[in-house]
Every structure is written in C-alpha cells, then in structure tokens.
Write a protein that holds these residues in place. Structure first.
Motif, short mmCIF file in Angstrom:
data_model
loop_
_atom_site.label_atom_id
_atom_site.label_comp_id
_atom_site.label_asym_id
_atom_site.label_seq_id
_atom_site.Cartn_x
_atom_site.Cartn_y
_atom_site.Cartn_z
N VAL A 177 -3.97 23.62 33.23
CA VAL A 177 -4.87 23.79 32.60
C VAL A 177 -4.64 25.69 32.32
N LYS A 178 -5.23 25.91 30.91
CA LYS A 178 -4.26 27.30 31.43
C LYS A 178 -4.45 28.36 32.11
N PHE A 179 -6.03 28.74 31.84
CA PHE A 179 -6.81 29.39 32.14
C PHE A 179 -8.19 28.92 32.58
N PRO A 180 -8.60 28.15 34.18
CA PRO A 180 -9.84 27.88 34.46
C PRO A 180 -10.36 28.50 34.29
N TRP A 181 -10.01 30.11 34.22
CA TRP A 181 -11.89 30.66 33.72
C TRP A 181 -12.09 30.22 32.30
N VAL B 112 -6.11 29.07 25.56
CA VAL B 112 -6.33 31.28 25.50
C VAL B 112 -7.68 31.28 24.47
N ALA B 113 -8.56 30.05 24.50
CA ALA B 113 -10.16 30.02 24.00
C ALA B 113 -10.71 29.46 24.84
N MET B 114 -12.10 29.60 25.04
CA MET B 114 -13.28 28.41 26.01
C MET B 114 -12.60 26.75 25.14
N VAL B 115 -12.70 26.26 26.35
CA VAL B 115 -13.17 24.96 26.21
C VAL B 115 -14.60 24.00 26.65
N THR B 116 -15.02 24.12 26.11
CA THR B 116 -16.26 22.90 26.70
C THR B 116 -15.83 21.60 26.68
N ILE B 117 -16.43 20.50 27.84
CA ILE B 117 -16.23 19.44 27.67
C ILE B 117 -17.41 18.44 28.41
#
Length: 197
Positions: free
Chosen positions: A65-69, A88-93
């Motif tokens: 995971v690049k950025f957990p935030w 680098v942008a938001m990921v929503t699963i």
C-alpha cells in the motif's frame, strides 16, 4: 520529453514527512511481511497510519500500500497475495469484495503529450461484492459497479458496469454475472445463517 524539467505540480503525498518515513520503514514492511500472518494486526497497523478498514478484512502476505491514509476498505474484504495498491490518489474498496493475487491498482499516470511529462492522478472506486481476479490491472479514475468482475490478467482503464463480467486487454464486457438461483446478492452467508449485509 524533458524529464529534467519534470515536477509534480500541486500534488502532495497528503501526510507529513515523518508519517511517510514511518510508513515506509516500519508500517509497510510489517503489512507486507510473510512472517507476520495475522490480518488483525495488519489491519490495526493500516488504521494507525490513517486507513479506514472495516471488520473481517483478510490480508494475505505481500500486500503493498503506497499511502494508507488514502485507503478506505469496507467489511469482509479479501486482499490477496502481492496485491499492489498504488494509491497516490484515494482508493475505496467496497464490502465483500475480493482482490486476488497480484492485482494492481494504479491511481497515477503521466501526460504523454506534455514535454514535462506531468503527473496526473485520479481515484479508484470499487463497489461492493466485486471480484478482481489474479493479475488484474486497474487504471486511474476507474469505478466498479456493484458485483462487477474483472477476469484473470485483464486490464481496464474504463469503468465497469454492475453485475457484468469483463475480460481482456483492454477489458470488454463478456457476459452478465448471474448468481445461483437460491442466492440473494443483498444477503451474506455467514456459515450458520443468512443475514442482511
């Protein structure tokens, strides 16, 4: 292209440097570890670094995971071996979604028509009850409708319709996803009984 003139423009990693370094040197190695096998501990670590993680999430070894935030994960999600969430942008699963082995979610791209190869980023949103099969690749800005399936080794840079199976590179719809006649997509089998999700 003139890569010596490349800049990230207004882009920001979204966290202070200390948090980025702590994640890179401590959090990320533990989450991706093959020695630390507990999903509960890995979920706790991700939450400590700003991720929103639901209950019942299973994390296999090798997850990157690049950025957990910039990660939101629903309930009862499976994250397979060696998945790479390059967010680098938001990921929503969404809840009850499965990412199989070696799935790659890429939220960053470059403007190939720009002499300075400008960075471009866009979020990825994966709905509930989806399945991304092994080695599937998802590009920036893609949205998955509820119940969509991306088949083995398929690549998509466009959004997927709900309850539709996609395959190929670029991925194309091949058929509607039909569940067993006795199943209900709004219910989850917990092993002993059926409860509404």
């Amino acid at each position: 292209m003139r890569l010596d003139r490349y800049t990230v423009g207004n882009y920001s990693p979204g966290a202070p440097l200390w948090q980025q370094l702590a994640w890179y040197y401590l959090g990320s190695p533990l989450v991706s570890s093959y020695w630390l096998i507990s999903s509960n501990i890995k979920c706790w670590l991700l939450r400590c670094f700003g991720a929103q993680i639901g209950s019942g999430v299973r994390i296999k070894p090798g997850l990157k995971v690049k950025f957990p935030w910039r990660l939101v994960v629903g309930e009862f999600v499976w994250l397979g071996e060696n998945c790479w969430i390059d967010n680098v942008a938001m990921v929503t699963i969404g809840s009850h979604t499965c990412l199989s082995q070696d799935v790659y979610l890429c939220t960053g791209n470059h403007n190939w028509s720009s002499p300075t190869f400008d960075l471009q980023d866009a979020p990825i949103q994966i709905g509930e009850c989806c399945w991304l099969a092994a080695r599937a690749t998802v590009g920036p800005g893609v949205e998955f409708g509820r119940g969509a399936v991306l088949c083995l080794g398929s690549v998509t840079g466009r959004s997927l319709a709900p309850m539709t199976i996609y395959a190929g590179n670029p991925a194309q719809p091949i058929k509607e996803r039909k569940l067993h006649p006795d199943s209900d997509p709004d219910r989850v089998d917990t092993g002993n009984s059926l409860t509404t999700s």
